[in-house]
Write a protein that holds these residues in place. Structure first.
Motif: not given
Length: 268
Positions: A125-139
């Protein structure tokens, strides 16, 4: 067939099924609330809104004896749909690489791999809130089998673009609702014919988890797609489409009132 996509993406990821199966079956491929072309998921809405939206669609289109195919989050929504709307006349169910409770604890080890528990949930949740685009690149790469990369413009790149385009707040809310859901004890009451499909090399759930799910439902069996990850319909579409078609035809055999009369396009 009602094809229901997973969390963070959209119905566009069923393109290979649309191309191959629309000439034979009528396909309905919605975007769930908060995804794709649908509007945002309300911040305080319950998880049940997702199943409610499918029930409303089935009613609006006057679908008779639909086969519901749910991938990942879509499978959890499909189970919720069948449990809460028992008079819809659903003829069969296909789930793709999903379990009825995603977080692990001392008594449950079939949730997300890599020790995903309440602590990991908080970090996500923290990662999603911090930067959704970056989280999408990882998941997104974890959706596929380890090492999957089909190059520029391929399925991996397309899936990343679809994920980035989704509303971050909606994804965060739905993720929270998803991990709160626990349908483990209810699967035994789902009486329709069911097929539990999983990828042999899924990075999210084990084959043993898929087999556990199938064992809970009275009329379910398992199909393992060799070499595929969490998204066998994307990674091995020919194999997946064959398995899906064979199951659909077996359901039709048990329902003489169902006939194969596709619409002109076969697709809604």
């Amino acid at each position: 067939m009602l094809l229901v996509h997973g969390w963070g993406v959209s119905g566009a990821l069923f393109e290979a099924q649309i191309d191959a199966l629309a000439p034979r079956y009528r396909l309905i491929v919605p975007d769930l609330p908060g995804h794709g072309a649908s509007g945002p998921f309300p911040k305080h809405a319950p998880f049940s809104l997702l199943a409610d939206s499918l029930a409303a669609l089935i009613d609006e289109l006057e679908l008779q004896h639909p086969l519901v195919v749910g991938w990942s989050l879509g499978a959890l929504v499909a189970w919720d749909l069948l449990l809460r709307y028992r008079d819809l006349g659903v003829a069969g169910l296909v789930t793709i690489d999903m379990v009825p409770h995603v977080l692990n604890d001392a008594a449950w080890s079939h949730g997300l791999r890599e020790g995903s528990d309440s602590h990991a949930f908080g970090r996500d949740l923290e990662a999603m809130r911090a930067d959704w685009n970056a989280y999408a690149e990882l998941f997104v790469p974890r959706i596929f089998a380890p090492g999957f990369d089909d190059g520029p413009g391929g399925r991996l790149e397309q899936t990343r673009a679809i994920a980035r385009a989704n509303d971050p707040e909606s994804q965060i809310t739905i993720w929270k609702r998803m991990v709160e859901k626990d349908l483990r004890g209810a699967l035994r009451t789902i009486e329709v014919p069911a097929l539990c499909v999983c990828g042999e090399r899924s990075q999210l759930y084990s084959v043993a988890a898929c087999e556990w799910v199938a064992a809970q439902m009275p009329h379910a069996r398992t199909a393992v797609i060799p070499g595929a990850g969490h998204a066998p319909h994307l990674e091995a579409p020919d194999h997946f489409n064959t398995v899906l078609s064979e199951f659909a035809d077996s359901v039709i055999e048990n329902h003489p009132e169902i006939t194969l009369q596709p619409a002109e396009t076969g697709l809604d």
